[in-house]
Design a protein around this motif. Structure first.
Motif, PDB file in Angstrom:
ATOM      1  N   ALA A  91       0.773  -1.170  -0.099  1.00 30.00           N
ATOM      2  CA  ALA A  91       0.072   0.091   0.038  1.00 30.00           C
ATOM      3  C   ALA A  91       0.821   1.376  -0.007  1.00 30.00           C
ATOM      4  O   ALA A  91       0.551   2.441  -0.489  1.00 30.00           O
ATOM      5  CB  ALA A  91      -1.030   0.058   1.181  1.00 30.00           C
TER       6      ALA A  91
ATOM      7  N   CYS B 172       0.872  10.548  -6.286  1.00 30.74           N
ATOM      8  CA  CYS B 172      -0.598  10.933  -6.157  1.00 30.74           C
ATOM      9  C   CYS B 172      -0.620  12.098  -5.319  1.00 30.74           C
ATOM     10  O   CYS B 172      -1.631  12.839  -5.569  1.00 30.74           O
ATOM     11  CB  CYS B 172      -0.977   9.504  -5.293  1.00 30.74           C
ATOM     12  SG  CYS B 172      -2.995   9.822  -5.243  1.00 30.74           S
ATOM     13  N   THR B 173      -0.091  12.294  -4.373  1.00 26.21           N
ATOM     14  CA  THR B 173      -0.055  13.525  -3.615  1.00 26.21           C
ATOM     15  C   THR B 173       0.173  14.646  -4.439  1.00 26.21           C
ATOM     16  O   THR B 173      -0.817  15.740  -4.653  1.00 26.21           O
ATOM     17  CB  THR B 173       1.058  13.581  -2.558  1.00 26.21           C
ATOM     18  OG1 THR B 173       1.255  12.312  -1.736  1.00 26.21           O
ATOM     19  CG2 THR B 173       1.032  14.723  -1.850  1.00 26.21           C
TER      20      THR B 173
ATOM     21  N   ASN C   7      -6.526   3.371   3.185  1.00 23.90           N
ATOM     22  CA  ASN C   7      -5.266   2.718   2.948  1.00 23.90           C
ATOM     23  C   ASN C   7      -4.916   2.335   4.597  1.00 23.90           C
ATOM     24  O   ASN C   7      -3.803   1.696   4.737  1.00 23.90           O
ATOM     25  CB  ASN C   7      -4.237   3.718   2.723  1.00 23.90           C
ATOM     26  CG  ASN C   7      -3.925   5.022   3.800  1.00 23.90           C
ATOM     27  OD1 ASN C   7      -4.977   5.587   4.381  1.00 23.90           O
ATOM     28  ND2 ASN C   7      -2.807   5.225   4.004  1.00 23.90           N
TER      29      ASN C   7
ATOM     30  N   ASP D 224      -9.971   9.547  -4.746  1.00 20.63           N
ATOM     31  CA  ASP D 224      -8.347   9.180  -4.576  1.00 20.63           C
ATOM     32  C   ASP D 224      -8.381   7.764  -4.714  1.00 20.63           C
ATOM     33  O   ASP D 224      -8.771   7.288  -3.892  1.00 20.63           O
ATOM     34  CB  ASP D 224      -8.097   9.776  -3.075  1.00 20.63           C
ATOM     35  CG  ASP D 224      -6.459   9.297  -2.573  1.00 20.63           C
ATOM     36  OD1 ASP D 224      -5.927   8.577  -3.620  1.00 20.63           O
ATOM     37  OD2 ASP D 224      -6.145   9.651  -1.619  1.00 20.63           O
TER      38      ASP D 224
ATOM     39  N   ALA E 208      -1.471   6.688  -8.117  1.00 18.98           N
ATOM     40  CA  ALA E 208      -0.107   6.684  -7.860  1.00 18.98           C
ATOM     41  C   ALA E 208       0.286   5.423  -8.906  1.00 18.98           C
ATOM     42  O   ALA E 208      -0.145   4.341  -9.113  1.00 18.98           O
ATOM     43  CB  ALA E 208       0.131   6.174  -6.556  1.00 18.98           C
TER      44      ALA E 208
ATOM     45  N   HIS F  20       3.313   4.174  -8.747  1.00 16.83           N
ATOM     46  CA  HIS F  20       4.214   3.274  -8.160  1.00 16.83           C
ATOM     47  C   HIS F  20       3.771   2.362  -7.212  1.00 16.83           C
ATOM     48  O   HIS F  20       4.443   1.385  -6.596  1.00 16.83           O
ATOM     49  CB  HIS F  20       5.397   4.036  -7.307  1.00 16.83           C
ATOM     50  CG  HIS F  20       4.734   4.866  -6.214  1.00 16.83           C
ATOM     51  ND1 HIS F  20       4.623   4.441  -4.899  1.00 16.83           N
ATOM     52  CD2 HIS F  20       4.113   5.991  -6.223  1.00 16.83           C
ATOM     53  CE1 HIS F  20       4.072   5.433  -4.290  1.00 16.83           C
ATOM     54  NE2 HIS F  20       3.638   6.386  -5.011  1.00 16.83           N
ATOM     55  N   LYS F  21       2.152   2.179  -6.849  1.00 20.21           N
ATOM     56  CA  LYS F  21       1.688   1.176  -5.998  1.00 20.21           C
ATOM     57  C   LYS F  21       1.040   0.018  -7.026  1.00 20.21           C
ATOM     58  O   LYS F  21       1.775  -0.733  -7.407  1.00 20.21           O
ATOM     59  CB  LYS F  21       0.522   2.077  -5.184  1.00 20.21           C
ATOM     60  CG  LYS F  21       1.065   3.162  -4.294  1.00 20.21           C
ATOM     61  CD  LYS F  21       0.356   3.768  -3.404  1.00 20.21           C
ATOM     62  CE  LYS F  21       0.335   5.131  -2.790  1.00 20.21           C
ATOM     63  NZ  LYS F  21       1.026   4.973  -1.434  1.00 20.21           N
TER      64      LYS F  21
HETATM   65  C1  LIG Z   1      -5.014   6.789   0.223  1.00 22.52           C
HETATM   66  C2  LIG Z   1      -3.930   7.371  -0.443  1.00 22.52           C
HETATM   67  N1  LIG Z   1      -3.826   8.506  -1.052  1.00 22.52           N
HETATM   68  C3  LIG Z   1      -2.799   9.300  -1.343  1.00 22.52           C
HETATM   69  C4  LIG Z   1      -1.448   8.515  -1.016  1.00 22.52           C
HETATM   70  C5  LIG Z   1      -0.193   9.401  -1.509  1.00 22.52           C
HETATM   71  O1  LIG Z   1       0.275   8.713  -2.577  1.00 22.52           O
HETATM   72  P1  LIG Z   1       2.040   9.031  -3.061  1.00 22.52           P
HETATM   73  O2  LIG Z   1       2.744   8.524  -2.170  1.00 22.52           O
HETATM   74  O3  LIG Z   1       1.954   8.492  -4.434  1.00 22.52           O
HETATM   75  O4  LIG Z   1       2.100  10.512  -3.041  1.00 22.52           O
HETATM   76  C6  LIG Z   1      -1.430   7.373  -0.335  1.00 22.52           C
HETATM   77  C7  LIG Z   1      -0.149   6.719  -0.053  1.00 22.52           C
HETATM   78  O5  LIG Z   1      -0.079   5.901   0.348  1.00 22.52           O
HETATM   79  C8  LIG Z   1      -2.505   6.802  -0.019  1.00 22.52           C
HETATM   80  O6  LIG Z   1      -2.648   5.783   0.664  1.00 22.52           O
END
Ligand SMILES: Cc1ncc(COP(=O)(O)O)c(C=O)c1O
Length: 392
Positions: free
Chosen positions: A12, A77-78, A154, A179, A202, A204-205
């Protein structure tokens, strides 16, 4: 004495290992292509431009997007969430979101509330983590400009009823941001069925790319309302110092992480061949095995929904009397089993689950290469911890 096999259960956070084809794609790019995107007329630069187009297309197919939907590449993703949130919101806007959200949604919204005069309503979830669509409806106001919901938590893995929320929003002008950090590649995510305006993810996940790439899927009409957060070189319209209107250039200033996107392309192809439904089923089997195994161990509390409810392969739990960080460190030191401990950047969710004061929980999360024997090893190690009077 040989060291134990590494058992990685933190998918995750970021997926590992990647498919062999992803490693090969990145190496191929680095050794033989090595050109930037959109900035050259030579053969390799043109190859990069084509590969980016193909990757956008493959990503769009994954979410059942329309031809005129955009796929924007971001560093994470952020960054994709920040683009949707800050790009859209104006002073006086109202936002509806949930306590389930990751800080990548909550912190930009807190910033917008404190710095930009935006008002935010947090919708509660039940004790398993599910959000009631009717509660979202009740939170809507005429000034609601954005509804932001995590497709899957998450922390508990529960999958929210985004289609039902999208139905509610069809009668309201608010934009809908999903998201999908924890669902893309793990669970079907359908732009059309959910009526989402923006989906952030994301690379990379679940999409199995290297670290360094995120995505924002956007409907054409919603994207027109977005202001780019970063301005700069795009390799296009260089005669002007004004940010271009062309898509995706308007939102993709500066060099992209092309090696990661090359890997993303291979990750998407891997997923296409394996099938998301098949992978979701594999994760579901592991989840049932882990949840049932943990429930049978005294002093272990499993958070979140039961194994047969809509959920991705994310399982959080606590062992009574133990600090999650200490257990995680012990699991790695003694068994090379790697879990994430703590609050998982989701303090409000832990507050809701009553796990904040205890320092959060332990979280195991699966990727396509986890097998039942990984779960067996984890259960045996947890049983050992739970049985010990003090730390073994
Ligand atoms: C629900 C959720 N949103 C956003 C993110 C952020 O992703 P990133 O690490 O690609 O910025 C995560 C990362 O764990 C996440 O679990």
């Amino acid at each position: 004495m040989s060291s134990p096999r590494r058992i990685y259960l933190d998918n995750a956070a970021t997926s590992w290992p990647k498919p062999e084809s992803v490693y090969q794609a990145v190496e191929h790019f680095q050794r033989t292509i090595g050109a930037p995107a959109g900035r050259g007329a030579y053969a390799e630069a043109i190859q990069v431009a084509r590969q980016l187009d193909r990757t956008r297309q493959a990503a769009l197919e994954l979410v059942n997007g329309r031809r005129d939907d955009s796929v924007l590449f971001t560093p994470s993703c952020t960054a994709a969430l920040n683009l949707a949130i800050h790009g859209l919101l104006r002073p006086g806007d109202h936002v509806v979101t949930t306590v389930v959200e990751h800080n990548s949604v909550l912190r930009p919204l807190r910033f917008a509330a404190e710095q930009r005069g935006v008002e935010v309503t947090l919708v509660d979830c039940d004790e398993r983590g599910f959000v009631e669509p009717a509660a979202v409806r009740r939170a809507l106001r005429p000034a609601t400009r954005l509804v932001a919901v995590a497709h899957a938590s998450n922390v508990t893995g529960c999958v929210q009823p985004v289609e039902a929320i999208g139905d509610i929003l069809s009668a309201h002008p608010a934009r809908f941001l999903i998201d999908a950090a924890q669902t893309l590649g793990h669970w079907p995510c359908d732009l059309a069925a959910s009526r989402a305006d923006f989906v952030a993810g994301a690379g990379h996940k679940g999409l199995l790319a290297p670290l360094g790439v995120g995505l924002l899927f956007a409907r054409a009409e919603a994207l027109r309302e977005l202001t780019p957060l970063v301005q700069g070189g795009t390799g296009s319209h260089s005669e002007s110092d004004r940010q271009p209107d062309d898509l995706p250039d308007r939102f993709e200033s500066g060099n992209l992480d092309v090696p990661a996107i090359w890997g993303l392309s291979a990750g998407l192809e891997f997923l296409r061949q394996r099938g998301i439904a098949d992978l979701a089923q594999q994760a579901a089997h592991l989840t049932v095995q882990l949840v049932e195994g943990l429930r049978a161990i005294p002093r272990v509390r499993v958070l979140g929904p039961s194994a047969d409810e809509p959920r991705v392969g994310v399982v959080s739990f606590q062992i009574e009397g133990y600090d999650p960080q200490e257990v995680a460190a012990g699991l790695d030191a003694a068994h090379r089993i790697q879990l994430r401990a703590g609050l998982h950047c989701a303090g409000r969710m832990h507050e809701r689950l009553g796990t904040l004061a205890a320092g959060g929980a332990l979280r195991a999360s699966f990727g396509p290469f986890n097998q039942p024997n990984d779960v067996d090893a984890l259960l045996a190690a947890i049983a050992e911890f739970a049985a010990a009077e003090s730390f073994p």
